[in-house]
Design an enzyme around this catalytic site. Structure first.
Site, short mmCIF file in Angstrom:
data_model
loop_
_atom_site.label_atom_id
_atom_site.label_comp_id
_atom_site.label_asym_id
_atom_site.label_seq_id
_atom_site.Cartn_x
_atom_site.Cartn_y
_atom_site.Cartn_z
N LYS A 65 0.81 -1.22 0.00
CA LYS A 65 0.00 0.00 0.00
C LYS A 65 0.85 1.28 0.00
CE LYS A 65 -4.14 -2.04 2.06
NZ LYS A 65 -5.16 -1.95 3.12
N GLY A 128 -1.09 1.11 12.83
CA GLY A 128 -0.50 0.79 11.53
C GLY A 128 -1.29 1.41 10.40
N ALA A 130 -3.78 0.25 8.76
CA ALA A 130 -5.23 0.08 8.87
C ALA A 130 -5.85 1.26 9.61
CB ALA A 130 -5.55 -1.23 9.59
N THR A 152 3.41 0.97 21.24
CA THR A 152 4.39 2.05 21.12
C THR A 152 3.62 3.35 20.91
OG1 THR A 152 5.95 0.52 20.09
CG2 THR A 152 6.42 2.87 19.88
N GLN A 153 3.54 4.17 21.92
CA GLN A 153 2.71 5.37 21.87
C GLN A 153 3.15 6.32 20.76
OE1 GLN A 153 2.01 7.24 25.64
NE2 GLN A 153 1.25 9.14 24.73
N LYS A 155 4.06 5.81 17.79
CA LYS A 155 3.45 5.50 16.50
C LYS A 155 2.02 6.03 16.45
CE LYS A 155 6.16 1.38 15.31
NZ LYS A 155 6.10 -0.07 14.98
N MET A 212 -11.13 -5.54 12.53
CA MET A 212 -10.97 -5.35 11.10
C MET A 212 -10.55 -6.63 10.38
SD MET A 212 -9.41 -1.47 11.13
CE MET A 212 -9.16 -1.34 9.38
N GLY A 236 -14.40 -7.90 10.17
CA GLY A 236 -14.17 -6.99 9.06
C GLY A 236 -14.61 -7.47 7.70
#
Length: 271
Positions: A65, A128, A130, A152-153, A155, A212, A236
């Site tokens: 993507k 991520g 999504a 991991t905050q 991100k 999802m 999803g």
């Protein structure tokens, strides 16, 4: 007959060929649609080979993507917000257009489920691609607040920084105490039978838990939510059909009927 495809690695599991073939039958559109396994580092070459052989457009799944985003010459607002593209096609000027229909697909499915998003508080687990694809559409749909929680905050903060003050970030161990009406699992934890680890107190007001991912049986996340007393859960699969329908409309200018295709897929998974 116009050719379309979905690119991914792996790709054998993809439902996209079946979905688009059903849409083509519905709308009497003369197209073919195939799944193409592209080398992890060779998406651009695979795309060009497909176009040289008469391809008109394609859907793109993991892990391509971001490469599709880089390939696009024109990008939709959804693609820019997500930093990722799941649909490639050509405009009248012959330019490669990149769009991201994931968020539209989610909204289609939430609408089908009777969800009222206006002013809702939404907790998204995971930071991520999504998540990047759904935050903008959820804001457009009128939600009141979105918290992105991730192991991991940083991100999560990187995604939240692209949006307005209605979007904030947190670590999984430090999620703000809010009455979340909707909790969305946007991680891939279900692929290994796991669930994201966060306190069940955040499910106290949950009207719908949504994963999802999809499969023949509920994911570990959805089972856990049910055990915590959440009355309504969904996977999803409907989002998959919804994003495909939005892509088909970009390809062919016709909006297909999602309901019968979703019913067929559910029946296939139940076998």
């Amino acid at each position: 007959m116009d050719r379309y495809a979905v690119f991914g690695n792996p790709i054998g599991h993809s439902k996209s060929p079946f979905i688009h073939q059903q849409f083509a039958l519905q709308t009497a559109e003369p197209i073919s649609y195939e799944a193409i396994l592209a080398p992890v580092e060779g998406f651009a070459d695979s795309w060009q080979h497909f176009i040289n052989a008469g391809g008109k457009g394609a859907n793109v799944t993991m892990p391509f993507k971001e490469q599709a985003f880089a390939l696009a010459q024109v990008r939709s607002e959804g693609a820019l917000q997500a930093g990722a593209v799941n649909t490639l096609y050509f405009n009248d000027a012959g330019q490669i257009v990149g769009d991201n229909t994931d968020g539209v697909g989610l909204l289609h499915d939430l609408q089908r489920l009777g969800v009222v998003l206006a002013e809702a508080k939404v907790l998204i687990i995971g930071a991520g691609g999504a998540t990047r694809g759904i935050v903008g559409p959820l804001l457009k749909a009128g939600v009141g607040q979105i918290v992105i929680a991730n192991r991991t905050q940083a991100k999560a903060e990187a995604i939240a920084a692209n949006f307005n003050a209605k979007v904030s970030a947190a670590a999984l161990t430090d999620i703000p105490m809010l009455p979340y009406q909707f909790v969305i699992n946007a991680t891939s934890s279900g692929l290994t039978g796991q669930r994201p680890e966060f306190d069940s107190v955040h499910l106290a007001h949950c009207q719908l838990a949504y994963d999802m991912l999809y499969g023949a049986s509920p994911t570990a996340f959805l089972i856990w939510c049910q055990q915590q007393g959440v009355q309504n859960t969904a996977d999803g699969l409907g989002m998959l059909v919804g994003q495909a329908a939005a892509a088909f409309a970009l390809f062919r200018g016709k909006q297909p009927d999602l309901a019968p295709v979703l019913a067929q897929l559910k029946a296939q998974l139940a076998l």
